[in-house]
Design a protein around this motif. Structure first.
Motif, mmCIF file in Angstrom:
data_model
loop_
_atom_site.group_PDB
_atom_site.id
_atom_site.type_symbol
_atom_site.label_atom_id
_atom_site.label_comp_id
_atom_site.label_asym_id
_atom_site.label_seq_id
_atom_site.Cartn_x
_atom_site.Cartn_y
_atom_site.Cartn_z
ATOM 1 N N ASP A 2 0.846 -1.189 0.000
ATOM 2 C CA ASP A 2 0.000 0.000 0.000
ATOM 3 C C ASP A 2 0.889 1.248 0.000
ATOM 4 N N PRO A 3 0.535 2.291 -0.798
ATOM 5 C CA PRO A 3 1.363 3.509 -0.831
ATOM 6 C C PRO A 3 1.591 4.136 0.546
ATOM 7 N N ALA A 9 7.343 2.983 5.669
ATOM 8 C CA ALA A 9 8.588 2.204 5.638
ATOM 9 C C ALA A 9 9.811 3.085 5.422
ATOM 10 N N GLU A 10 9.609 4.249 4.848
ATOM 11 C CA GLU A 10 10.724 5.158 4.575
ATOM 12 C C GLU A 10 11.013 6.117 5.728
ATOM 13 N N GLN A 11 10.174 6.091 6.755
ATOM 14 C CA GLN A 11 10.366 7.027 7.857
ATOM 15 C C GLN A 11 11.474 6.548 8.794
#
Length: 152
Positions: A2-3, A9-11
């Motif tokens: 999911d976007p 996940a990038e945090q």
């Protein structure tokens, strides 16, 4: 994926672990304040109680207690001042050698405070499945190991 999950996940983990730490510790300390005590005071009682973290039952100096608690003391936690407050309340006594000992009143207070812990935990874990909680801890432990630290 999911976007929104990709964005999560990038945090940075460091940011979120700090926010979580501050929120959880703030919540617990607020709950303890409502009982008329502080988290460092509770730690002192625990570390001096033969029924908790002091199986030998010996008194301890503030310096010894600081050494025992150094892993989780926060900046600004002053065990000398906190122990003085507990002596004034009659929950601790100080002997001629400067060692602190828990009193019967202190033991009663320790037990009373501990009785609230399951409720605090339940509120913090509300809506969090035990399996998700375990997964979160495993992920955090792995990241700690990846950062070069030993997880005990």
């Amino acid at each position: 994926m999911d976007p929104a999950d990709i964005e999560l996940a990038e945090q940075p983990i460091g940011y979120w672990t700090k926010v979580a730490y501050e929120a959880v510790i703030g919540h617990i300390r607020g709950e303890m304040a409502e009982l008329g005590t502080s988290q460092p005071q509770y730690w002192l009682l625990r570390h001096l109680s033969v029924h908790d973290l002091n199986p030998d039952g010996r008194g301890r100096t503030v310096a010894q207690l600081v050494a025992q608690m150094r892993e989780f003391l926060r900046d600004g936690d002053d065990l000398e001042a906190e122990s003085g407050r507990l002596v004034e309340r009659g929950w601790l006594r100080r002997d001629d050698g400067g060692r602190l000992w828990i009193t019967d009143a202190g033991e009663t207070a320790r037990v009373r405070i501990k009785e609230h812990a399951p409720g605090w935990r339940a509120r913090l874990h509300d809506g969090v499945d035990d399996a998700d909680y375990v997964t979160t801890l495993k992920v955090l432990r792995r990241m700690i190991e990846n950062a070069g630290h030993v997880v005990v």
